[in-house]
Design an enzyme around this catalytic site. Structure first.
Site, PDB file in Angstrom:
ATOM      1  N   CYS A  71      -0.471   3.197  -5.854  1.00 40.56           N
ATOM      2  CA  CYS A  71      -0.985   2.405  -5.054  1.00 40.56           C
ATOM      3  C   CYS A  71      -2.266   2.822  -4.712  1.00 40.56           C
ATOM      4  O   CYS A  71      -2.175   4.336  -4.451  1.00 40.56           O
ATOM      5  CB  CYS A  71      -0.226   1.712  -3.908  1.00 40.56           C
ATOM      6  SG  CYS A  71      -0.284   0.831  -3.495  1.00 40.56           S
ATOM      7  N   GLY A 120       3.467   2.649  -2.168  1.00 45.81           N
ATOM      8  CA  GLY A 120       3.177   2.829  -3.491  1.00 45.81           C
ATOM      9  C   GLY A 120       2.769   3.800  -3.967  1.00 45.81           C
ATOM     10  O   GLY A 120       1.450   4.790  -3.769  1.00 45.81           O
ATOM     11  N   GLY A 127       0.676  -0.937  -0.285  1.00 46.31           N
ATOM     12  CA  GLY A 127      -0.031  -0.221  -0.103  1.00 46.31           C
ATOM     13  C   GLY A 127       0.557   0.958  -0.114  1.00 46.31           C
ATOM     14  O   GLY A 127       0.225   2.229  -0.432  1.00 46.31           O
TER      15      GLY A 127
HETATM   16  P1  5GP Z   1       6.812   3.655  -5.637  1.00 46.28           P
HETATM   17  O1  5GP Z   1       8.575   3.789  -5.468  1.00 46.28           O
HETATM   18  O2  5GP Z   1       6.556   4.000  -6.689  1.00 46.28           O
HETATM   19  O3  5GP Z   1       6.846   4.716  -4.207  1.00 46.28           O
HETATM   20  O4  5GP Z   1       6.333   2.137  -5.338  1.00 46.28           O
HETATM   21  C1  5GP Z   1       6.401   0.934  -6.071  1.00 46.28           C
HETATM   22  C2  5GP Z   1       6.274  -0.186  -5.973  1.00 46.28           C
HETATM   23  O5  5GP Z   1       4.455  -0.385  -6.084  1.00 46.28           O
HETATM   24  C3  5GP Z   1       6.249  -1.459  -7.246  1.00 46.28           C
HETATM   25  O6  5GP Z   1       7.434  -1.783  -6.738  1.00 46.28           O
HETATM   26  C4  5GP Z   1       5.223  -2.479  -5.700  1.00 46.28           C
HETATM   27  O7  5GP Z   1       5.322  -2.627  -5.491  1.00 46.28           O
HETATM   28  C5  5GP Z   1       3.742  -1.492  -6.117  1.00 46.28           C
HETATM   29  N1  5GP Z   1       3.137  -1.030  -7.249  1.00 46.28           N
HETATM   30  C6  5GP Z   1       3.212  -0.726  -7.940  1.00 46.28           C
HETATM   31  N2  5GP Z   1       1.900  -0.969  -9.128  1.00 46.28           N
HETATM   32  C7  5GP Z   1       1.027  -0.868  -8.083  1.00 46.28           C
HETATM   33  C8  5GP Z   1      -0.470  -1.142  -7.990  1.00 46.28           C
HETATM   34  O8  5GP Z   1      -1.216  -1.345  -9.444  1.00 46.28           O
HETATM   35  N3  5GP Z   1      -1.139  -1.034  -7.036  1.00 46.28           N
HETATM   36  C9  5GP Z   1      -0.284  -1.741  -5.702  1.00 46.28           C
HETATM   37  N4  5GP Z   1      -1.455  -1.732  -4.510  1.00 46.28           N
HETATM   38  N5  5GP Z   1       1.063  -1.315  -5.731  1.00 46.28           N
HETATM   39  C10 5GP Z   1       2.016  -1.165  -7.117  1.00 46.28           C
END
Ligand code: 5GP
Length: 347
Positions: free
Chosen positions: A186, A183, A181
Site C-alpha cells: 500500500c 498494508g 495505509g
Molecule cells: P498486508 O497484509 O499485505 O500488509 O495488507 C493487506 C491489506 O492491504 C489488504 O487487505 C487491503 O486492505 C490493503 N491493500 C491491498 N491493496 C492495496 C492498495 O493497492 N492500496 C492500499 N492503500 N491498500 C491496499
C-alpha cells in the site's frame, strides 16, 4: 487545523509482557472462536484469520486450503458469477462457510453479489470493501445490502476511527474492517499523507465495535506471526493477511522465472498493475496507491499458515491465555524501541 498529541502505535512499537501461566504446552491453546453476529444473528466458529481479498491472495484455491485449518478467505471480487458457480459445485460446506464474498459499492456490484449469494445458502459472509470507508456512500450501501440480506454476515470498511466504526455498525454491518495505509503493498500514506498506526487503530476501533456488540477485522500491516498475535492482543476479533499469504501456490499470482529462480507477482489492489488488469489503466484523475513486487515463490501455504497459528499459540502460552478469546484480557503491551536481533539477518 488541529494536532492530536497522543502517540499512536504500530506493531513495531510494542511487545507482549510475559505473564505467569498454568499452561504446559502450546497444544493446550484453543484458537477457535465462536461468534454470534449482531444483525444477522448468525453463529460462526473457526480460527479468525482471513486471507485478504486481493487477486494474488484471496483465490478459490486459498479458500479450500485455509478452510482445512478453520481459517477464512475473503475471495477477491474479480471472479465472474460463472467462476463462482463452478466453485460452489466443487466446494465443501466448511469451505463455503469460511468464504467472504467481496464487493465494491456500485449497482453492478450489488447485482453481482445477489447472483453469487443465490448460488448457495452456505455462503454466509459478504465483505463490502472500499479504500476510503469514510464515504457517506458506503453507509448507504451497507443499509441497502443489510435490507436485501437480513440473515447474512456483513463486513464493511475500511476505516480507522471509532466514530466511523459505530456509524457502519448502526447502518447494518456486523463486522467493520479496520486499516488505512498499513498494508505491505500500500502506498496510501506516501501518496496522500493519510493513515493511522495499525495497532492503535485496532485498539480504538475494537473498543467502539464491542460497545455496540459488533466485531472488527484488523486488516493490513502484519509482517510476521508476532504481529498477528499483537493484532489479536489489541482486540481484533479477526485478522486479515495479504503479504504473509502471498507468493504461494494457492495465492493465484503470476509466476515469473528469473535467473533460474521462481517468483510470484504480488500487487496492491489500487496499484497500476491491478488497474491495468481490471480497469483498463489508471484513470486520469487518480494516482495509483499500491506497489507491485516480486516475491520468491514459497510453495504451498500449508506450512506458512501452520507457522502463523503456531506463533499465535505460543504467544497465548507466554501470557497465560488458554483460548484466543482470552488473549486480549491477558495482554499488557510494553512500548519498546527495539524488536528482533538482526545480527544474522532477518527471520
Ligand atoms: P498486508 O497484509 O499485505 O500488509 O495488507 C493487506 C491489506 O492491504 C489488504 O487487505 C487491503 O486492505 C490493503 N491493500 C491491498 N491493496 C492495496 C492498495 O493497492 N492500496 C492500499 N492503500 N491498500 C491496499
Amino acid at each position: 487545523m488541529r494536532i492530536e498529541q497522543d502517540l499512536k502505535l504500530g506493531f513495531k512499537d510494542v511487545l507482549f509482557r510475559p505473564k505467569r501461566s498454568t499452561l504446559k504446552s502450546r497444544s493446550q491453546v484453543e484458537l477457535t472462536r465462536e461468534f454470534t453476529f449482531k444483525h444477522s444473528g448468525r453463529q460462526w466458529s473457526g480460527v479468525p484469520v482471513i486471507a485478504a481479498n486481493m487477486d494474488s491472495v484471496g483465490s478459490f484455491a486459498m479458500a479450500a486450503s485455509l478452510a482445512k485449518h478453520g481459517c477464512m478467505t475473503a475471495v477477491h471480487k474479480h471472479y465472474t458469477v460463472q467462476d463462482w458457480s463452478d466453485f460452489v459445485a466443487t466446494a465443501d460446506t466448511q469451505t463455503l462457510n469460511n468464504v467472504m464474498v467481496s464487493t465494491g459499492t456500485s449497482d453492478a456490484d450489488f447485482q453481482k453479489t445477489q447472483d453469487i449469494m443465490a448460488l448457495s445458502d452456505e455462503l454466509i459472509f459478504i465483505c463490502i470493501d472500499i479504500a476510503n470507508g469514510y464515504s457517506e456512500h458506503l453507509v448507504e450501501y451497507v443499509q441497502r445490502v443489510r435490507a436485501q440480506f437480513p440473515d447474512k454476515v456483513i463486513s464493511a470498511g475500511n476505516v480507522v476511527t471509532g466514530d466511523m466504526v459505530e456509524e457502519l455498525i448502526l447502518a447494518g454491518a456486523d463486522i467493520v474492517k479496520v486499516g488505512i495505509g498499513p498494508g505491505s503493498v500500500c502506498t496510501t500514506r506516501v501518496k496522500t499523507g493519510v493513515g493511522y498506526p495499525q495497532l492503535s487503530a485496532i485498539i480504538e476501533c475494537a473498543d467502539a465495535a464491542h460497545g455496540l456488540g459488533g466485531q472488527i477485522i484488523g486488516d493490513g500491516g502484519c509482517a510476521c506471526a508476532g504481529d498477528v498475535a499483537k493484532a489479536f492482543g489489541g482486540g481484533a476479533d479477526f485478522v486479515m493477511l495479504g503479504g504473509m499469504l502471498a507468493g504461494h501456490e494457492e495465492s493465484g499470482g503470476e509466476i515469473i522465472e528469473q535467473d533460474g529462480k521462481q517468483f510470484m507477482k504480488f500487487y496492491g489492489m489500487s496499484s497500476q498493475s491491478a488497474m491495468d488488469k481490471h480497469s483498463g489503466g489508471v484513470a486520469k484523475y487518480r494516482a495509483a496507491e499500491g506497489k507491485t513486487v516480486l516475491l520468491p515463490f514459497r510453495g504451498s501455504v500449508e506450512y506458512t499458515i501452520a507457522d502463523i497459528l503456531g506463533g499465535v499459540r505460543s504467544t497465548c502460552t507466554y501470557v497465560g491465555a488458554a483460548k484466543l478469546k482470552e488473549l486480549t484480557k491477558r495482554t499488557t503491551f510494553i512500548r519498546v524501541q527495539e524488536q528482533e536481533n538482526n545480527v544474522y539477518g532477518k527471520e
